[in-house]
Design an enzyme around this catalytic site. Structure first.
Site, PDB file in Angstrom:
ATOM      1  N   LYS A 271       9.978  -2.510   1.181  1.00 14.69           N
ATOM      2  CA  LYS A 271       9.764  -2.654   2.610  1.00 14.69           C
ATOM      3  C   LYS A 271      11.055  -2.446   3.392  1.00 14.69           C
ATOM      4  O   LYS A 271      11.036  -2.222   4.585  1.00 14.69           O
ATOM      5  CB  LYS A 271       9.168  -4.017   2.890  1.00 14.69           C
ATOM      6  CG  LYS A 271       7.706  -4.038   2.466  1.00 14.69           C
ATOM      7  CD  LYS A 271       7.028  -5.329   2.756  1.00 14.69           C
ATOM      8  CE  LYS A 271       5.589  -5.249   2.272  1.00 14.69           C
ATOM      9  NZ  LYS A 271       5.029  -6.529   1.965  1.00 14.69           N
TER      10      LYS A 271
HETATM   11  N1  GLU Z   1      -0.544  -8.674  -1.366  1.00 18.27           N
HETATM   12  C1  GLU Z   1      -0.214  -7.947  -2.554  1.00 18.27           C
HETATM   13  C2  GLU Z   1       0.891  -6.971  -2.227  1.00 18.27           C
HETATM   14  O1  GLU Z   1       1.192  -6.736  -1.079  1.00 18.27           O
HETATM   15  C3  GLU Z   1      -1.429  -7.200  -3.038  1.00 18.27           C
HETATM   16  C4  GLU Z   1      -1.607  -7.293  -4.485  1.00 18.27           C
HETATM   17  C5  GLU Z   1      -2.966  -6.816  -4.956  1.00 18.27           C
HETATM   18  O2  GLU Z   1      -3.499  -5.857  -4.376  1.00 18.27           O
HETATM   19  O3  GLU Z   1      -3.480  -7.412  -5.894  1.00 18.27           O
HETATM   20  O4  GLU Z   1       1.510  -6.427  -3.105  1.00 18.27           O
END
Ligand code: GLU
Length: 300
Positions: A271
């Site tokens: 990010k």
């Molecule tokens: N919130 C997780 C991420 O941003 C997503 C993980 C998933 O899709 O299982 O990496």
């Protein structure tokens, strides 16, 4: 089983394919997220399915409401639509993980009662010191050195008492030596060995926050997700999640792990690569059509 549950299940059965977008509001979405979410939305659309937007604002120290709002706006800008989510509601609300703690606590209690998790006092520094060899292999954001078993109770020990003293992690005892095999819908046959490829992993954090692995398994099951589409950096986590699904008697969805978009130098996008955030691309005059054409052209 209650009437509500029966009608929810009936609704899910009628709906067929249920996919999800599960972004974490800890930074702006970048090109890699955009591609993964576009693939997820195309797979749901082409199957006449339902797409769920789940706001993974699990970590109160890192998640920010303004980033959650930005994430929804960026996805809409890209032309992705969802049928259930924090902004539109739906039968499995709430769709923000910060509102779902009760479900995670219930799963935690079931795991304690079955003697499948145990409290662990080891610090990250203890674990780094105990690690025999530097970690190798594909990057997994959830990876840590193999847990050496310092706090693991002996096999057959009675379940730990069901309170959560402050300052302790809770780890899932993996079945050492068991091979977890599954068919990823893009990558094909996958195999990971518990205790070799990954060790006892954290399901509840020392700061009293449920860990990603537990929350995602509980939510995918309760939201009746039939196919998980996400980045291939989480392939190994799928094996961990299958162990949790079995422990909690929950269904295992299908998995489709997307190729990761790499930065200029082949580096994994994080990010912090702000130049590739959707906001920056948009400010530079890139249109959603250009991105979608690019994603469609690239082989999966
Ligand atoms: N919130 C997780 C991420 O941003 C997503 C993980 C998933 O899709 O299982 O990496």
């Amino acid at each position: 089983m209650s009437d509500t549950r029966t009608s929810e299940q009936a609704a899910a059965a009628r709906a067929g394919y249920r996919g999800r977008l599960a972004p974490s509001p800890t930074g702006y979405l970048h090109l890699g997220h955009a591609r993964t979410f576009w693939v997820a939305s195309e797979r749901a659309r082409s199957r006449g399915g339902t797409l769920v937007l789940r706001d993974e604002d699990l970590d109160p120290r890192r998640a920010r409401a303004e980033l959650a709002a930005a994430m929804l706006e960026d996805l809409r800008w890209l032309g992705i639509t969802w049928q259930e989510g924090p902004d539109v509601g739906g039968p499995f609300a709430p769709y923000s993980q910060s509102g779902r703690r009760g479900f995670y606590l219930e799963a935690w209690a079931r795991l304690v009662a079955r003697g499948l998790i145990y409290p662990c006092a080891c610090s990250r520094r203890d674990l780094a010191r105990a690690a025999a060899a530097p970690h190798e292999g594909p990057h997994d954001p959830e990876d840590e050195p193999l847990y050496p078993g310092t706090c693991r109770p002996p096999a057959g020990a009675p379940p730990t008492s069901a309170s959560r003293p402050a300052g302790l992690n809770w780890r899932f005892r993996v079945p050492d030596g068991e091979e977890i095999v599954f068919l990823d819908l893009r990558r094909g046959r996958q195999s990971f060995v518990a205790g070799r490829d990954f060790g006892d992993f954290v399901v509840w954090r020392r700061d009293d926050v449920p860990a990603y692995q537990l929350a995602v398994v509980v939510d995918d099951a309760l939201m009746k997700i039939t196919e998980v589409v996400r980045g291939e950096d989480l392939l190994k986590s799928a094996a961990r999640q299958m162990l949790l699904q079995r422990a909690l008697s929950l269904a295992t969805p299908d998995y489709y792990h997307c190729r990761l978009v790499r930065g200029e130098a082949g580096a994994r996008l994080a990010k912090r690569h702000d130049s590739l955030s959707l906001r920056a691309l948009r400010a530079a005059g890139i249109t959603p059509e250009q991105l979608r054409v690019r994603f469609a052209r690239e082989s999966e």
